[in-house]
Write a protein that holds these residues in place. Sequence first.
Motif, PDB file in Angstrom:
ATOM      1  N   THR A 134       0.492  20.503  -3.016  1.00 40.60           N
ATOM      2  CA  THR A 134       1.051  20.084  -1.726  1.00 40.60           C
ATOM      3  C   THR A 134       0.004  19.377  -0.881  1.00 40.60           C
ATOM      4  O   THR A 134       0.302  18.381  -0.210  1.00 40.60           O
ATOM      5  N   LEU A 135      -1.222  19.874  -0.911  1.00 39.15           N
ATOM      6  CA  LEU A 135      -2.302  19.258  -0.144  1.00 39.15           C
ATOM      7  C   LEU A 135      -2.511  17.809  -0.561  1.00 39.15           C
ATOM      8  O   LEU A 135      -2.630  16.917   0.294  1.00 39.15           O
ATOM      9  N   PHE A 136      -2.532  17.541  -1.862  1.00 39.25           N
ATOM     10  CA  PHE A 136      -2.739  16.161  -2.316  1.00 39.25           C
ATOM     11  C   PHE A 136      -1.549  15.273  -1.981  1.00 39.25           C
ATOM     12  O   PHE A 136      -1.720  14.088  -1.693  1.00 39.25           O
ATOM     13  N   ALA A 137      -0.360  15.844  -1.997  1.00 34.90           N
ATOM     14  CA  ALA A 137       0.810  15.077  -1.580  1.00 34.90           C
ATOM     15  C   ALA A 137       0.694  14.693  -0.106  1.00 34.90           C
ATOM     16  O   ALA A 137       1.017  13.562   0.289  1.00 34.90           O
ATOM     17  N   VAL A 138       0.219  15.626   0.714  1.00 34.41           N
ATOM     18  CA  VAL A 138       0.014  15.356   2.143  1.00 34.41           C
ATOM     19  C   VAL A 138      -1.056  14.283   2.329  1.00 34.41           C
ATOM     20  O   VAL A 138      -0.888  13.347   3.129  1.00 34.41           O
ATOM     21  N   ILE A 139      -2.157  14.398   1.597  1.00 28.70           N
ATOM     22  CA  ILE A 139      -3.236  13.416   1.697  1.00 28.70           C
ATOM     23  C   ILE A 139      -2.723  12.020   1.345  1.00 28.70           C
ATOM     24  O   ILE A 139      -2.964  11.043   2.059  1.00 28.70           O
ATOM     25  N   GLY A 140      -2.004  11.930   0.229  1.00 30.72           N
ATOM     26  CA  GLY A 140      -1.471  10.640  -0.187  1.00 30.72           C
ATOM     27  C   GLY A 140      -0.525  10.049   0.837  1.00 30.72           C
ATOM     28  O   GLY A 140      -0.557   8.842   1.116  1.00 30.72           O
ATOM     29  N   TYR A 141       0.308  10.894   1.410  1.00 30.45           N
ATOM     30  CA  TYR A 141       1.296  10.446   2.397  1.00 30.45           C
ATOM     31  C   TYR A 141       0.616   9.952   3.674  1.00 30.45           C
ATOM     32  O   TYR A 141       0.945   8.885   4.197  1.00 30.45           O
ATOM     33  N   VAL A 142      -0.323  10.724   4.170  1.00 34.89           N
ATOM     34  CA  VAL A 142      -1.037  10.356   5.402  1.00 34.89           C
ATOM     35  C   VAL A 142      -1.814   9.058   5.208  1.00 34.89           C
ATOM     36  O   VAL A 142      -1.820   8.180   6.077  1.00 34.89           O
ATOM     37  N   ALA A 159      10.214   4.311   2.641  1.00 36.29           N
ATOM     38  CA  ALA A 159      11.192   4.011   3.680  1.00 36.29           C
ATOM     39  C   ALA A 159      10.513   3.747   5.021  1.00 36.29           C
ATOM     40  O   ALA A 159      10.836   2.779   5.725  1.00 36.29           O
ATOM     41  N   ILE A 160       9.554   4.589   5.359  1.00 35.33           N
ATOM     42  CA  ILE A 160       8.861   4.419   6.635  1.00 35.33           C
ATOM     43  C   ILE A 160       7.948   3.196   6.590  1.00 35.33           C
ATOM     44  O   ILE A 160       7.795   2.472   7.582  1.00 35.33           O
ATOM     45  N   ASN A 161       7.380   2.909   5.418  1.00 27.87           N
ATOM     46  CA  ASN A 161       6.592   1.683   5.258  1.00 27.87           C
ATOM     47  C   ASN A 161       7.444   0.446   5.518  1.00 27.87           C
ATOM     48  O   ASN A 161       6.990  -0.516   6.142  1.00 27.87           O
ATOM     49  N   ASN A 162       8.684   0.471   5.052  1.00 24.47           N
ATOM     50  CA  ASN A 162       9.589  -0.639   5.318  1.00 24.47           C
ATOM     51  C   ASN A 162       9.836  -0.822   6.813  1.00 24.47           C
ATOM     52  O   ASN A 162       9.949  -1.956   7.299  1.00 24.47           O
ATOM     53  N   CYS A 163       9.916   0.290   7.527  1.00 30.38           N
ATOM     54  CA  CYS A 163      10.098   0.213   8.982  1.00 30.38           C
ATOM     55  C   CYS A 163       8.884  -0.424   9.648  1.00 30.38           C
ATOM     56  O   CYS A 163       9.017  -1.291  10.522  1.00 30.38           O
ATOM     57  N   TYR A 174      -1.191   6.648   3.007  1.00 30.17           N
ATOM     58  CA  TYR A 174      -0.288   5.512   2.811  1.00 30.17           C
ATOM     59  C   TYR A 174       0.426   5.112   4.096  1.00 30.17           C
ATOM     60  O   TYR A 174       0.423   3.936   4.477  1.00 30.17           O
ATOM     61  N   VAL A 175       1.023   6.074   4.760  1.00 30.15           N
ATOM     62  CA  VAL A 175       1.810   5.766   5.963  1.00 30.15           C
ATOM     63  C   VAL A 175       0.921   5.558   7.180  1.00 30.15           C
ATOM     64  O   VAL A 175       1.088   4.588   7.924  1.00 30.15           O
ATOM     65  N   GLY A 176      -0.022   6.463   7.369  1.00 25.34           N
ATOM     66  CA  GLY A 176      -0.835   6.423   8.585  1.00 25.34           C
ATOM     67  C   GLY A 176      -1.995   5.446   8.540  1.00 25.34           C
ATOM     68  O   GLY A 176      -2.092   4.539   9.369  1.00 25.34           O
ATOM     69  N   VAL A 177      -2.864   5.615   7.548  1.00 29.66           N
ATOM     70  CA  VAL A 177      -4.088   4.808   7.497  1.00 29.66           C
ATOM     71  C   VAL A 177      -3.814   3.399   6.960  1.00 29.66           C
ATOM     72  O   VAL A 177      -4.227   2.401   7.563  1.00 29.66           O
ATOM     73  N   VAL A 179      -9.816  -6.201   5.034  1.00 23.33           N
ATOM     74  CA  VAL A 179      -9.813  -6.580   3.625  1.00 23.33           C
ATOM     75  C   VAL A 179      -9.932  -5.344   2.736  1.00 23.33           C
ATOM     76  O   VAL A 179      -9.633  -5.383   1.537  1.00 23.33           O
ATOM     77  N   TYR A 180     -10.358  -4.219   3.312  1.00 23.39           N
ATOM     78  CA  TYR A 180     -10.498  -2.976   2.551  1.00 23.39           C
ATOM     79  C   TYR A 180      -9.199  -2.173   2.504  1.00 23.39           C
ATOM     80  O   TYR A 180      -9.175  -1.056   1.982  1.00 23.39           O
ATOM     81  N   GLY A 181      -8.131  -2.750   3.020  1.00 26.77           N
ATOM     82  CA  GLY A 181      -6.847  -2.076   2.993  1.00 26.77           C
ATOM     83  C   GLY A 181      -6.403  -1.746   1.575  1.00 26.77           C
ATOM     84  O   GLY A 181      -5.850  -0.675   1.317  1.00 26.77           O
ATOM     85  N   THR A 182      -6.656  -2.647   0.646  1.00 32.65           N
ATOM     86  CA  THR A 182      -6.281  -2.418  -0.752  1.00 32.65           C
ATOM     87  C   THR A 182      -6.998  -1.211  -1.317  1.00 32.65           C
ATOM     88  O   THR A 182      -6.408  -0.392  -2.029  1.00 32.65           O
ATOM     89  N   LEU A 183      -8.279  -1.075  -0.991  1.00 35.16           N
ATOM     90  CA  LEU A 183      -9.068   0.060  -1.470  1.00 35.16           C
ATOM     91  C   LEU A 183      -8.539   1.373  -0.908  1.00 35.16           C
ATOM     92  O   LEU A 183      -8.405   2.365  -1.620  1.00 35.16           O
ATOM     93  N   VAL A 184      -8.217   1.376   0.373  1.00 35.40           N
ATOM     94  CA  VAL A 184      -7.675   2.584   0.998  1.00 35.40           C
ATOM     95  C   VAL A 184      -6.311   2.922   0.411  1.00 35.40           C
ATOM     96  O   VAL A 184      -6.018   4.075   0.091  1.00 35.40           O
ATOM     97  N   GLY A 185      -5.473   1.899   0.241  1.00 35.09           N
ATOM     98  CA  GLY A 185      -4.161   2.121  -0.329  1.00 35.09           C
ATOM     99  C   GLY A 185      -4.208   2.640  -1.753  1.00 35.09           C
ATOM    100  O   GLY A 185      -3.299   3.348  -2.199  1.00 35.09           O
ATOM    101  N   SER A 186      -5.269   2.303  -2.481  1.00 34.89           N
ATOM    102  CA  SER A 186      -5.382   2.753  -3.868  1.00 34.89           C
ATOM    103  C   SER A 186      -5.484   4.272  -3.962  1.00 34.89           C
ATOM    104  O   SER A 186      -5.084   4.864  -4.973  1.00 34.89           O
TER     105      SER A 186
END
Length: 294
Positions: free
Chosen positions: A109-117, A54-58, A119-122, A132-139
């Motif tokens: 919970t820690l891994f959920a936080v890592i994944g969220y940060v 949802a926040i990614n859509n924003c 995806y949304v933040g970085v 061009v490394y965005g795909t790698l980070v998003g993975s």
Amino acid sequence: MLKPYLNVTKPGIIMGNLISVAGGFFLASQGNIDWGLMFAAIVGLSLVVASGCAINNCIDTDIDAKMRRTQKRVTVTGELSVSRAFWFGVALGFAGFAILTIYTNAMATLFAVIGYVVYVGVYSLYMKRLSVYGTLVGSLSGAVPPVVGYCAVSGKFDAGAAILLLMFCLWQMPHSYAIAIFRYDDYKAAKIPVLPVVQGIEKAKLHIVAYVAVFALVSVLLPLIGYTGVAFMAVACSTSLWWLAMALRGYRKDVDVTGWARQVFGFSIITITALSVTMALDFKVVTSQLFVQL
């Protein structure tokens, strides 16, 4: 009235993550399933994923308007305002993290936080638009769900969790590059620096083949180390090698690149679904593990 709120969470992505969460959970459970814990892990992470989407859509409203496949998203059409989508996402994230914190454990919970940060933040706020490394980070964020499911049971990050993280990270790369090839015009119009747009489709083909090959090697570590059995080995080898052969067909002179990329993308979903289901069914009891306890 509720449909825009559902659509902004990208239900397809949530459903895909549910399969991988369950796979990691069943793998770590080794036949001793706590259904209440599983329900909490699935619901909690689903809410976290929905929040991130949802926040990614924003964040992506401006570039979504330039891409044909995303022009009908509710934040673009105005069916749901950006502010409402944002606060809806915040509420979903709060609920999801609360469930994971209360009913699972610190490592999950820690891994959920890592994944969220990530995806949304970085990824969404920075890397997707600028590197061009965005795909790698998003993975990395895309590889978190099975690890959360696994750690919800084990409470630790051990060799099994590490293999899942690496395996799903590697899978994301050819999957994403294939999308970027058959959606080349969209990414170019939105000025998103994915590999096919920045360095060319031939370079992307090479990366797809390389990542699929390494993915094939990593996926067989689960049975080789003793986390899964012969059935998983058979499925991992057959799907990975077929996927690799499909990727190599991209070098044929008469290949329809767009059609080929769609095939690589489609089979990537079959591959990861088959592995997630098989790891849930063909587990082995592991007597000794290397781990880091939180």
